[in-house]
Enzyme design. Structure first.
Site, PDB file in Angstrom:
ATOM      1  N   ARG A 277       0.512  -1.223   0.080  1.00 23.02           N
ATOM      2  CA  ARG A 277       0.145   0.172  -0.276  1.00 23.02           C
ATOM      3  C   ARG A 277       0.723   0.896  -0.146  1.00 23.02           C
ATOM      4  NH1 ARG A 277      -4.354  -1.383  -2.102  1.00 23.02           N
ATOM      5  NH2 ARG A 277      -6.105  -1.968  -1.003  1.00 23.02           N
TER       6      ARG A 277
ATOM      7  N   ALA B 182     -11.156  -6.578  -1.491  1.00 21.79           N
ATOM      8  CA  ALA B 182     -11.942  -5.193  -1.680  1.00 21.79           C
ATOM      9  C   ALA B 182     -11.577  -4.938  -3.387  1.00 21.79           C
ATOM     10  CB  ALA B 182     -11.813  -3.995  -0.562  1.00 21.79           C
TER      11      ALA B 182
ATOM     12  N   GLU C  85     -14.487  -9.047  -7.270  1.00 23.96           N
ATOM     13  CA  GLU C  85     -13.138  -8.606  -6.540  1.00 23.96           C
ATOM     14  C   GLU C  85     -12.881  -9.615  -6.184  1.00 23.96           C
ATOM     15  OE1 GLU C  85     -11.391  -6.380  -6.321  1.00 23.96           O
ATOM     16  OE2 GLU C  85     -12.354  -5.106  -7.510  1.00 23.96           O
TER      17      GLU C  85
ATOM     18  N   GLU D 165      -9.077 -11.362  -7.319  1.00 24.77           N
ATOM     19  CA  GLU D 165      -7.949 -11.347  -5.929  1.00 24.77           C
ATOM     20  C   GLU D 165      -7.640 -12.719  -5.782  1.00 24.77           C
ATOM     21  OE1 GLU D 165      -8.468  -8.459  -3.004  1.00 24.77           O
ATOM     22  OE2 GLU D 165      -8.628  -6.869  -4.641  1.00 24.77           O
TER      23      GLU D 165
END
Length: 187
Positions: A67, A79, A95, A99
């Site tokens: 991040r 998410a 999602e 993912e």
């Protein structure tokens, strides 16, 4: 005893666009205050997002990814942002599949939460996925992540170490742990 409701509505006088990006935009609003004064409000506009709680054999599916705003790896539940008018339930299933590779038979809305209502309009819809089937992950081309599952103890340790620190994942872990203990979802 409940306090009487007071109207603290701020009416927008003007809006000045500052930035339009791929994911967010920034605007500065001049507002009329309830006391007759005026003020400015810096507002981040966001299309909204979804997040998914997925339990596989008593373990929580998560992803680990870098991040940039925090300059570190984080563990989060799957998410992503809503794409232009996309149905949140469909986005949640999408999602999860992209993912983690897991498809699901259904998703149920657990809660919708404002992430930072002091300056942003982003709302994340948190869903519980059920009827899971493993498959191949297909993340976006600029998305690099590792999907795995945590036991309740591992999730608690990740929180204690700061590896899980975002609001949606904290809420998800606590709701999931409650579910494991009581058999009911809740916040």
């Amino acid at each position: 005893m409940e306090k009487p409701h007071l109207d603290f509505t701020e009416k927008t006088i003007s809006t000045k666009p500052i930035f339009q990006g791929k994911i967010i935009s920034l605007q500065v609003d001049e507002v009329a205050l309830p006391n007759g004064g005026t003020a400015t409000r810096e507002i981040v506009k966001h299309p909204g997002a979804v997040a998914v709680i997925a339990d596989v054999d008593g373990k929580l599916l998560v992803v680990e990814q870098y991040r940039k705003p925090l300059e570190r790896l984080q563990i989060e539940i799957p998410a992503g942002k809503l794409d232009g008018g996309e149905d949140p339930a469909q986005a949640a299933a999408r999602e999860l599949r992209e993912e983690t590779g897991y498809a699901c038979e259904r998703v149920t809305l657990l809660h919708s939460m404002a992430t930072s209502p002091g300056f942003a309009d982003e709302v994340i819809h948190i869903y519980v996925a059920e009827g899971l089937r493993a498959g191949e992950a297909a993340p976006d081309e600029d998305e690099f992540l590792n999907a795995f599952a945590l036991t309740p103890e591992e999730a608690s340790q990740a929180i204690a170490k700061g590896r899980i620190c975002d609001a949606k994942t904290l809420l998800a872990v606590y709701a999931w742990q409650r579910y494991l203990t009581t058999g009911t979802w809740g916040v």
